[in-house]
Enzyme design. Structure first.
Site, PDB file in Angstrom:
ATOM      1  N   ASP A 185       7.089 -23.396 -52.705  1.00 33.55           N
ATOM      2  CA  ASP A 185       6.634 -23.304 -51.316  1.00 33.55           C
ATOM      3  C   ASP A 185       6.028 -24.630 -50.847  1.00 33.55           C
ATOM      4  O   ASP A 185       5.619 -25.466 -51.648  1.00 33.55           O
ATOM      5  CB  ASP A 185       5.597 -22.185 -51.204  1.00 33.55           C
ATOM      6  CG  ASP A 185       5.595 -21.527 -49.838  1.00 33.55           C
ATOM      7  OD1 ASP A 185       6.090 -22.140 -48.872  1.00 33.55           O
ATOM      8  OD2 ASP A 185       5.105 -20.385 -49.734  1.00 33.55           O
ATOM      9  N   GLU A 227       7.488 -29.618 -47.969  1.00 32.79           N
ATOM     10  CA  GLU A 227       7.828 -30.646 -46.964  1.00 32.79           C
ATOM     11  C   GLU A 227       7.349 -32.065 -47.351  1.00 32.79           C
ATOM     12  O   GLU A 227       8.090 -33.005 -47.018  1.00 32.79           O
ATOM     13  CB  GLU A 227       7.253 -30.244 -45.593  1.00 32.79           C
ATOM     14  CG  GLU A 227       7.904 -29.054 -44.974  1.00 32.79           C
ATOM     15  CD  GLU A 227       7.464 -27.733 -45.603  1.00 32.79           C
ATOM     16  OE1 GLU A 227       8.217 -26.757 -45.500  1.00 32.79           O
ATOM     17  OE2 GLU A 227       6.379 -27.695 -46.215  1.00 32.79           O
ATOM     18  N   ASP A 237       8.459 -20.122 -42.064  1.00 32.86           N
ATOM     19  CA  ASP A 237       7.587 -19.071 -41.526  1.00 32.86           C
ATOM     20  C   ASP A 237       7.919 -18.784 -40.068  1.00 32.86           C
ATOM     21  O   ASP A 237       7.133 -19.072 -39.153  1.00 32.86           O
ATOM     22  CB  ASP A 237       6.125 -19.477 -41.692  1.00 32.86           C
ATOM     23  CG  ASP A 237       5.729 -19.595 -43.153  1.00 32.86           C
ATOM     24  OD1 ASP A 237       6.335 -18.892 -43.979  1.00 32.86           O
ATOM     25  OD2 ASP A 237       4.833 -20.384 -43.476  1.00 32.86           O
TER      26      ASP A 237
END
Length: 949
Positions: free
Chosen positions: A556, A559, A633
């Site tokens: 997760d 980025e 998300d």
């Protein structure tokens, strides 16, 4: 034209032909290393260009502003074969041409401009004659660099696809600006596919713009008029959220730029954001008429009207704002009324509006790439007769898409989050008790002790026996995926060990930021560019998680997202410097090297079981590291569901075949948490429609915030939503022979599972821009229903063949738009005429039983073929040739089906099996019924069989 002689020979790995453009004819080069070409008087800043043929269809291009080419080091490209690629070079007074059997590459020795042609001389791609700077000197963190750009001409009706995953609902990026920057819900991948027979892979890791690369302009680029007609501003009215008639403030405003945490001061200090509803009203106009593209950034509820027409109605949670592109066509000096209603989401929220004016004539019909930092212009031109061939070329450069374990093609259950061991086990038990097929359950974040993010250890109070829990799941044939972040809280031993070895980014700690958990903890991320740090990260995962039997990894925030809602310049500060160099130069590549460490680490420990990684961000080359991206998300909203179609299609066209999304959306409006009757029914229908869509993407995965996402928690048995979700879950498993075969093709034949319509219908202009439909594999046309209470939807059936309704077998001619039935429990799916769709038995999990019998649904009207692929399902023996294929071919003229001889073998392969055949023709519709009477049935033992239908 004359043949060019070699004036000198340089050796870079293997022979490289150096062209002295004033030299005499001496020799032809027949190596795979290519040629160097000095450029005489380029205004672009380019002094030398190197062309390296990697195959007859792939040319590696490097252009520099110095005399010496940089090392051929690439994070995205793999080491290529040393096999010689035959090419010739020719010279005219101002041009050098490199030719392979498929391509001709012309380089102007005066300007450095390049034109690519096919073997017949047809132009595929050409740099724009209006020469501009390609290499602008820059310095980042003390390292010399360049801003790197290239501008190309666009052909008539040219369309551009790929470039990662973006959430604006677009598929064709011609005339659009695409920002390639990693962000939660946005994935930048510098590779695009054109419908004109080529693709381009841009070997650069910095933030990049593609397409229309101009800067967005502030709202004041337009003439602004207040609500009362005064020129120069819009009217902003702030009213009470609880008392709409109470005006808190009214003021002129000419800028909307509350984009980040650092912009919160731009909201009026006299008004509490969480208490207000804001209306911006007035009009806009311009002397320059044409299409204005307005970029809207938002959090909270936002509505936008142009001339009283609602053009945007969105919601997004404040900690991850959304974005959209609104098209506004303006006539010269004609006012367009504008109204914006914004209901912020809490004490910190976001609203921004900027615009791209119409393209100037000099940039019309062009497509550009521009990156913040690089040491050269560096890209790969890839020719292909179709998109599949271009993507195959991309994987030649960046690596094969490794095959995921078969269980990953089944159903995954997830939620944010299972807080205890008992919640995990009881959920799986309920699935098995209710006979709901399931292969994988996901344990999201915070299974550790609250202060010890990054420890990779279970909290013993909530997970008393993780080893026993995992063994229990495995006994029930359920796999466990676990969340692992690249994040480490300060204050415990793992942080200290990594910090001592200089494996952590320092800035977030030095800035004193804390996260949102509990009291808030000081934290940072590890430097995944450092190979020793990657090894340490994997060793921690292996020791504390993989050794317990964990099956897969959820990587997760890759980025990397160290602190949400910060502007990108601060985000770059937080990861500066990287082991490789300036974060400006390497910003976009973090998810690639992060996955690399886990993939390579696990394969060293266990080269038997397939690695499986789910990651929130991606970069070119990720497919070789067994990684799947999901769309981040997103919100539990109908419009977000629709934008997933284009997001998934373009991600797949970026060369990476595995993609998924949070079925049902991740972030949930408060109205669904304790819903009234109407909101509850909308929630159920939203999830049912999303399940229908999700059953036909590469990975079938449910996830999201409360309300709980298990189908029995969404709706009771007997409810249309429950029945629909269960139907599509079971249908997914019935289709497993089809699905696993197309997954096998992603490795063996560089196939793409989720297919934009331009891939299979390149001559159908209407299919080019469709953003609400796609093909799943070669045969199934998927048309998600993305509007509440919609019971039919328009479906375009591509031309060139007929189409069959999957559920009824009814035949329709192609090349038309129909109003397709879409009852609550069904989504329109059509099967291409000339298809063979293999289906298997009903399953509770993918390995429950062999695919026997297999029912072949043969959709006649045209010749049809399909290759059934099978292997051992969980290991890497397929890389060594342990797999089998059976080819099916239907001949429309003779009405015969040929089942070819089985090719290959693997451990556990069925020597004998039963095939059943159901024939569907334009005049004899057959429903999708797995219990219906079949046309024929026969036993197959591996030898070719021909059957008259």
């Amino acid at each position: 034209m004359q043949k060019i002689r070699v004036s000198s020979v340089m050796f870079i790995g293997s022979m490289l032909l150096y062209i002295n453009v004033s030299g005499q004819v001496k020799d032809n080069a027949q190596t795979n290393s290519g040629i160097e070409i000095p450029i005489q008087h380029s205004a672009s800043g380019i002094k030398k260009i190197k062309l390296q043929p990697l195959s007859d269809k792939i040319i590696h291009v490097t252009a520099i502003a110095t005399e010496k080419f940089p090392d051929d080091k690439s994070l995205m490209a793999v080491k290529l074969s040393d096999d010689a690629v035959k090419f010739t070079t020719t010279k005219s007074p101002d041009q050098v041409t490199l030719s392979t059997s498929s391509l001709k590459v012309d380089v102007s020795t005066k300007t450095g401009l390049i034109t690519y042609r096919d073997s017949s001389g047809k132009v595929l791609l050409a740099q724009t004659k209006n020469e501009g700077l390609s290499l602008i000197p820059k310095v980042f963190s003390g390292e010399p660099s360049y801003q790197v750009s290239q501008l190309f001409d666009a052909q008539e009706n040219e369309a551009y696809y790929g470039l990662g995953q973006h959430q604006q609902g677009l598929v064709n990026y011609n005339g659009r600006r695409v920002d390639l920057v990693q962000y939660n819900t946005e994935i930048g991948v510098p590779f695009f596919v054109s419908n004109k027979g080529y693709g381009l892979l841009w070997d650069n890791y910095s933030i990049t713009r593609a397409g229309d690369i101009r800067d967005y302009q502030p709202l004041t680029a337009l003439k602004l008029f207040s609500k009362e007609g005064d020129e120069g501003w819009l009217t902003a009215t702030y009213t009470s959220k609880t008392d709409p008639d109470k005006v808190l403030l009214k003021q002129p405003i000419s800028e909307l730029s509350i984009n980040w945490l650092t912009d919160q001061h731009k909201f009026p200090s006299t008004v509490k954001m969480q208490d207000a509803v804001v209306h911006y009203e007035g009009a806009v106009a311009s002397e320059l008429e044409g299409l204005y593209q307005l970029q809207l950034k938002y959090a909270g509820y936002i509505k936008v009207w142009f001339d009283d027409k609602l053009v945007a109605d969105f919601w997004r949670q404040a900690w991850n704002s959304g974005s959209a592109i609104l098209d506004l066509e303006l006539k010269k000096n004609k006012k367009t009324k504008i109204k914006i209603e914004w209901i912020p989401d809490g004490a910190e929220s976001y609203l921004g509006l900027t615009c791209l004016p119409p393209l100037p004539k000099s940039l019309m019909n062009t497509f550009a790439l521009s990156s913040e930092s690089g040491n050269a212009v560096n890209y790969y031109f890839i020719q292909g007769a179709n998109a599949d061939q271009v993507i195959s070329g991309y994987r030649t450069v960046t690596g094969k898409a490794v095959l995921m374990p078969k269980w990953a093609m089944g159903f995954w259950q997830s939620r944010e989050r299972y807080k205890t061991q008992d919640e995990i086990l009881s959920t799986v038990k309920t699935f098995r008790d209710k006979k709901i097929p399931l292969d994988n359950i996901v344990l999201d974040w915070s299974y550790w002790k609250q202060p010890e993010w990054g420890s990779q250890q279970f909290d013993p109070e909530r997970f008393a026996d993780p080893d026993g829990m995992i063994k229990s799941l495995h006994k029930q044939n359920v796999n466990l995926m676990i969340s692992v972040w690249p994040k480490f809280n300060k204050g415990f031993d793992i942080y200290d060990k990594l910090n001592e070895q200089n494996f952590l980014y320092k800035r977030n700690i030095a800035d004193g930021r804390v996260d949102w958990i509990g009291k808030g903890y000081s934290n940072t991320f590890y430097d995944a560019f450092n190979p020793k740090a990657r090894t340490a990260f994997w060793e921690l995962m292996n020791k504390r998680l993989y050794s317990k039997g964990i099956d897969a990894w959820w990587m997760d925030a890759t980025e990397p997202d160290m602190h949400s809602n910060l502007p990108v310049e601060i985000r770059k500060d937080l990861m500066n410097p990287t082991y490789e160099g300036s974060s400006t130069t390497y910003f976009n590549a973090f998810p690639l090297v992060n996955a690399k460490g886990v993939y390579e680490g696990q394969r060293k420990v266990n080269n038997e079981n397939r690695v499986f990684i789910l990651t929130r961000s991606a970069y070119a080359g990720l497919q070789r590291y067994a990684a799947v991206a999901w769309s981040g998300d997103i919100a539990s909203r109908w419009e977000d569901m629709k934008t997933q179609i284009g997001a998934g299609v373009n991600f797949s066209l970026s060369g990476m075949p595995y993609w998924t999304m949070d079925i049902g959306g991740f972030s949930v409006e408060k109205r669904y948490e304790n819903p009234n009757k109407e909101d509850l029914e909308e929630w159920r229908e939203l999830n049912a429609r999303w399940y229908q869509f999700g059953a036909f993407v590469p990975l079938f995965r449910v996830h999201g915030q409360f309300p709980f996402r298990e189908i029995y928690n969404i709706a009771p048995e007997g409810h249309p939503a429950y029945k629909s979700m269960l139907y599509y879950n079971k249908l997914r498993y019935r289709l497993m022979p089809y699905i696993y075969s197309i997954a096998g093709n992603t490795y063996h034949h560089d196939y793409t599972m989720m297919r934009g319509l331009m891939m299979d219908f390149p001559q159908d202009l209407k299919a080019f821009n469709l953003s609400d439909a796609f093909l799943f594999g070669p045969s199934l046309l998927i048309n998600p229903v993305y509007k509440y209470k919609e019971r039919n939807r328009e479906v375009y059936l591509p031309s060139g063949q007929g189409w069959y309704d999957l559920y009824t077998g009814k035949y329709f001619n192609g090349g038309q738009t129909i109003k397709a039935d879409a009852p609550y429990e069904k989504m329109p799916v059509y099967v291409k005429e000339g298809s063979i769709v293999p289906t298997g038995p009903e399953l509770q999990y993918t390995s429950e039983k062999p695919a026997d019998p297999i029912t072949l649904f043969v959709y006649t009207g045209k010749n049809a073929s399909f290759s059934l692929y099978e292997d051992e399902g969980t290991n890497y023996n397929y890389e060594k040739g342990a797999f089998a294929t059976i080819d099916f071919n239907y001949d429309e003229n003779t009405k015969t089906l040929t089942v070819g001889s089985r090719k290959g073998s693997f451990k556990g392969m069925q020597d004998s099996r039963t095939f059943k055949i159901v024939v569907i023709t334009p005049k004899s519709a057959r429903a999708l019924d797995f219990n219906q009477k079949v046309n024929q049935s026969f036993t197959y033992s591996g030898k070719a069989v021909t059957i008259k239908l």
